[in-house]
Write a protein that holds these residues in place. Structure first.
Motif, PDB file in Angstrom:
ATOM      1  N   PRO A 279      11.730   1.661  -6.850  1.00 33.79           N
ATOM      2  CA  PRO A 279      10.716   2.265  -5.964  1.00 33.79           C
ATOM      3  C   PRO A 279       9.285   1.922  -6.342  1.00 33.79           C
ATOM      4  N   SER A 280       9.080   1.369  -7.543  1.00 36.40           N
ATOM      5  CA  SER A 280       7.711   1.042  -7.952  1.00 36.40           C
ATOM      6  C   SER A 280       7.092  -0.057  -7.083  1.00 36.40           C
ATOM      7  N   VAL A 281       7.931  -0.808  -6.349  1.00 35.50           N
ATOM      8  CA  VAL A 281       7.397  -1.859  -5.472  1.00 35.50           C
ATOM      9  C   VAL A 281       6.509  -1.249  -4.394  1.00 35.50           C
ATOM     10  N   VAL A 282       6.915  -0.072  -3.898  1.00 32.37           N
ATOM     11  CA  VAL A 282       6.139   0.568  -2.837  1.00 32.37           C
ATOM     12  C   VAL A 282       4.800   1.055  -3.358  1.00 32.37           C
ATOM     13  N   PHE A 283       4.778   1.579  -4.592  1.00 35.25           N
ATOM     14  CA  PHE A 283       3.537   2.144  -5.133  1.00 35.25           C
ATOM     15  C   PHE A 283       2.461   1.079  -5.330  1.00 35.25           C
ATOM     16  N   SER A 284       2.831  -0.157  -5.519  1.00 37.46           N
ATOM     17  CA  SER A 284       1.839  -1.208  -5.714  1.00 37.46           C
ATOM     18  C   SER A 284       1.052  -1.515  -4.445  1.00 37.46           C
ATOM     19  N   PHE A 285       1.561  -1.072  -3.284  1.00 38.52           N
ATOM     20  CA  PHE A 285       0.880  -1.341  -2.014  1.00 38.52           C
ATOM     21  C   PHE A 285       0.370  -0.050  -1.378  1.00 38.52           C
ATOM     22  N   ILE A 286       0.212   1.003  -2.175  1.00 35.58           N
ATOM     23  CA  ILE A 286      -0.259   2.263  -1.611  1.00 35.58           C
ATOM     24  C   ILE A 286      -1.701   2.135  -1.123  1.00 35.58           C
ATOM     25  N   VAL A 287      -2.538   1.452  -1.901  1.00 32.13           N
ATOM     26  CA  VAL A 287      -3.957   1.333  -1.523  1.00 32.13           C
ATOM     27  C   VAL A 287      -4.138   0.594  -0.197  1.00 32.13           C
ATOM     28  N   PRO A 288      -3.503  -0.591   0.009  1.00 31.38           N
ATOM     29  CA  PRO A 288      -3.650  -1.236   1.330  1.00 31.38           C
ATOM     30  C   PRO A 288      -3.099  -0.395   2.475  1.00 31.38           C
ATOM     31  N   ILE A 289      -1.966   0.276   2.230  1.00 36.27           N
ATOM     32  CA  ILE A 289      -1.398   1.117   3.285  1.00 36.27           C
ATOM     33  C   ILE A 289      -2.339   2.280   3.610  1.00 36.27           C
ATOM     34  N   PHE A 290      -2.921   2.857   2.576  1.00 32.95           N
ATOM     35  CA  PHE A 290      -3.869   3.948   2.791  1.00 32.95           C
ATOM     36  C   PHE A 290      -5.111   3.467   3.543  1.00 32.95           C
ATOM     37  N   ALA A 291      -5.562   2.256   3.262  1.00 39.08           N
ATOM     38  CA  ALA A 291      -6.735   1.711   3.953  1.00 39.08           C
ATOM     39  C   ALA A 291      -6.445   1.521   5.443  1.00 39.08           C
ATOM     40  N   VAL A 292      -5.274   1.007   5.782  1.00 44.45           N
ATOM     41  CA  VAL A 292      -4.918   0.819   7.191  1.00 44.45           C
ATOM     42  C   VAL A 292      -4.812   2.165   7.899  1.00 44.45           C
ATOM     43  N   GLY A 293      -4.162   3.134   7.245  1.00 44.56           N
ATOM     44  CA  GLY A 293      -4.064   4.461   7.849  1.00 44.56           C
ATOM     45  C   GLY A 293      -5.421   5.127   8.027  1.00 44.56           C
ATOM     46  N   SER A 294      -6.318   4.945   7.062  1.00 36.41           N
ATOM     47  CA  SER A 294      -7.654   5.532   7.177  1.00 36.41           C
ATOM     48  C   SER A 294      -8.428   4.910   8.329  1.00 36.41           C
ATOM     49  N   MET A 295      -8.278   3.602   8.515  1.00 36.76           N
ATOM     50  CA  MET A 295      -8.970   2.936   9.614  1.00 36.76           C
ATOM     51  C   MET A 295      -8.457   3.446  10.965  1.00 36.76           C
ATOM     52  N   ALA A 296      -7.140   3.618  11.091  1.00 34.98           N
ATOM     53  CA  ALA A 296      -6.588   4.122  12.348  1.00 34.98           C
ATOM     54  C   ALA A 296      -7.051   5.555  12.617  1.00 34.98           C
ATOM     55  N   TRP A 297      -7.058   6.381  11.571  1.00 35.44           N
ATOM     56  CA  TRP A 297      -7.506   7.764  11.759  1.00 35.44           C
ATOM     57  C   TRP A 297      -8.986   7.820  12.112  1.00 35.44           C
ATOM     58  N   ALA A 298      -9.799   6.974  11.487  1.00 36.78           N
ATOM     59  CA  ALA A 298     -11.233   6.969  11.772  1.00 36.78           C
ATOM     60  C   ALA A 298     -11.500   6.594  13.226  1.00 36.78           C
ATOM     61  N   ARG A 299     -10.758   5.615  13.743  1.00 39.32           N
ATOM     62  CA  ARG A 299     -10.939   5.249  15.146  1.00 39.32           C
ATOM     63  C   ARG A 299     -10.469   6.367  16.076  1.00 39.32           C
ATOM     64  N   LEU A 300      -9.353   7.003  15.748  1.00 35.02           N
ATOM     65  CA  LEU A 300      -8.859   8.093  16.585  1.00 35.02           C
ATOM     66  C   LEU A 300      -9.817   9.276  16.565  1.00 35.02           C
ATOM     67  N   ASN A 301     -10.322   9.617  15.384  1.00 39.21           N
ATOM     68  CA  ASN A 301     -11.225  10.753  15.260  1.00 39.21           C
ATOM     69  C   ASN A 301     -12.588  10.461  15.874  1.00 39.21           C
TER      70      ASN A 301
END
Length: 589
Positions: A279-301
């Protein structure tokens, strides 16, 4: 030989030292000295009082600057701003004392009391500082400018000229919105430092202040008349044109290329984690995934409930979910307009309509990039274009817009890049092109990511041509249209050198003619008589059978027509640039 002294200078030039000296004239008695006036006690000087010029400097009458009507923001401002200082203090205390608390063997009650004490102390510091800042903050008007006086340690007084105001925003941050308060932001032409923010006022006062600023910027007189109270600017009526549905906004986010790639990456990573049981493979990409989610939320908000309305004081925009913004762009303040279409929006024929307004300092690609409408159909885009540019300068504007958005080749009068440009632009060489009209210039580019940039002729500051070694070998030239700096950079690559030089000369004349015939910055005032419209014809024959063009400022551009003759010369090591300014120095645009 001796000289006879002149009659008016008795005894002058006499060689005899013993010559009698005539008695001097009697000294007239001086006038009696008047008793000194009693010194009046010093009175406090207010910011609204202009400085008195010394009497000994000049006896000529001097123009006295009108007094500034100074005002204050609401008393609740220190409370709404205190959390910023308190949060900074708490973060600093936690960073410095976290390790000490871990090492100290203290009961949980004492740790809780220490934490509460830090929070209370931070709140008190924040309240005291913001109360002093509120006492130092004042804003006011005179006949020409809006002033803002602020500062605790370093005081400053800034002003914005009313005729340079580009937009007026009413912002409702989440905390201020909960208690019915708002901040008024005034954006002026220039850098971001020239903008002023008046925070905080009540919601009703914010709308009244917005109306007053726009009325003064339009040229209406709100001053007192014979002791009567100043006139109150009434809110201009508005007509809602477009409202963005929540379903279309959500659909545009789901069709966003970045979000789609992010979801695909998450699915692939989850599959890899299941197969490898790591499962550590997923944790290495948490930051990029969080950045994409933040961008989508910022546009929606930020784009939720987007609404466009028209009023006599300009275009009104309202948007936001948690924090809302009401923006008013006065007439003629849009410097450039750009329509873009990602490849995943092509099936729906959706377009994103962005604008450049002087004073906005947002980097390109930012979520908060100034937007006229986030997700528009082609019909909506044509309607929005008519708000910014009521007259496109062509007989069939809808056909020209359709060719600009989805067409390719020379249809509807577009000048495109030559066939030899396919070696540099294999995909977009037929799509690249421009169409110049009497009111604007349209720049079309992009095959996968379609783009159309429209710049009104009156907003063009200068034009530029540049040519690198590869372009010189292929006899191609890049064209740049310089307007107010912003997120939109109007440019077109790889035109034929003859087309580029002709564009430079003709568009310079069009831009100059548009600026001369443009109305005043205060749009409710009548244009001056001396600014009568001067027709400038381009490409038409005059009475002598020659070509009638506006040659002012284009003498240096005649050499650009001969750029095709330089293809056989040695390739230069650096890019050559030619620019043609079209704005007069005395025009404040």
């Amino acid at each position: 030989m001796t000289s006879t002294p002149p009659p008016d200078r008795p005894g002058a030039g006499s060689p005899e030292p013993s010559q009698p000296i005539e008695p001097t004239r009697p000294i007239e008695p001086t006038r009696p000295i008047e008793p000194a006036r009693p010194i009046e006690p010093a009175r406090p000087v207010h910011l609204s009082e202009p400085a008195r010029p010394p009497a000994q400097r000049s006896q000529q009458p001097q123009a006295v600057r009108p007094e500034v009507d100074w005002r204050r923001v609401h008393r609740v401002t220190p409370l709404l701003n205190a959390w910023k200082v308190a949060a900074a203090f708490i973060a600093f205390a936690a960073w410095q004392g976290a390790q000490n608390l871990e090492g100290a063997d203290l009961p949980g009650v004492q740790v809780l009391l220490l934490v509460l004490g830090v929070i209370v102390l931070a709140a008190l510091i924040g309240l005291v500082y913001n109360y002093i800042a509120w006492r130092r903050l004042a804003y006011g008007f005179d006949d020409e400018s809006l002033f803002l006086h602020q500062g605790v340690l370093f005081r400053s007084q800034r002003h914005v000229r009313l005729d340079r105001i580009q937009s007026v925003d009413i912002n409702h941050p989440l905390l201020a919105r909960a208690f019915g308060f708002a901040a008024v932001k005034v954006t002026s032409a220039g850098t971001s430092a020239s903008s002023l923010t008046l925070a905080f006022v009540t919601d009703a006062e914010g709308h009244r202040l917005r109306n007053e600023i726009l009325a003064r910027a339009a040229g209406l007189d709100l001053s007192e008349d014979d002791g009567a109270p100043p006139a109150v600017a009434q809110e201009a009526p508005e007509s809602v044109l477009l409202e963005l549905e929540a379903g279309r906004l959500a659909g545009s986010l789901l069709r966003s290329l970045g979000l789609v790639l992010g979801v695909v990456a998450v699915i692939v990573l989850l599959g890899v984690a299941v197969v490898t049981r790591n499962p550590s493979v997923v944790f290495s990409f948490i930051v990029p995934i969080f950045a994409v989610g933040s961008m989508a939320w910022a546009r929606l908000n930020g784009q939720f409930g987007f609404r466009v309305a028209t009023s006599p004081d300009g275009i009104r925009l309202r948007y936001g979910m948690l924090a809302t913004t009401s923006r008013t762009v006065p007439p003629g303040r849009v410097q450039a307009l750009q329509l873009t279409q990602p490849i995943l929006w092509r099936r729906k024929n959706w377009w994103r309509v962005a604008v450049t307004v002087a004073g906005d300092s947002v980097t390109e690609g930012s979520v908060n990039q100034p937007v006229l409408y986030p997700v528009a159909t082609q019909d909506d885009a044509a309607l929005l274009l008519s708000l910014v540019l009521p007259d496109l300068g062509v007989e069939d504007p809808l056909a020209v817009i359709d060719a600009a958005l989805r067409g390719s080749g020379p249809a509807e009068g577009f000048v495109t890049t030559p066939r030899r440009a396919r070696f540099i632009d294999p995909l977009v060489w037929r799509r690249n092109g421009y169409r110049a009209t009497d009111t604007a210039v349209l720049l079309r580019t992009g095959r996968v990511w379609r783009s159309l940039t429209i710049v009104p002729n009156a907003r063009i500051q200068s034009l530029g041509l540049d040519q690198g070694p590869i372009e010189r070998r292929l006899d191609l030239v890049n064209v740049a249209v310089h307007s107010t700096p912003g997120t939109i950079s109007p440019a077109l690559a790889h035109l034929d050198s003859a087309d580029a030089s002709r564009f430079l000369v003709e568009q310079s004349a069009r831009a100059r003619a548009a600026r001369v015939s443009a109305g005043p910055e205060r749009w409710m005032e009548r244009p001056h008589a001396e600014r009568a419209e001067t027709p400038v014809t381009i490409g038409e024959e005059d009475d002598a059978g020659g070509r009638s063009t506006d040659t002012a400022g284009t003498a240096d551009m005649a050499d650009m027509a001969d750029m095709a003759d330089t293809a056989d010369t040695a390739d230069p090591p650096a890019t050559t640039v030619a620019t043609a300014p079209v704005a007069s120095p005395d025009e404040p645009r």
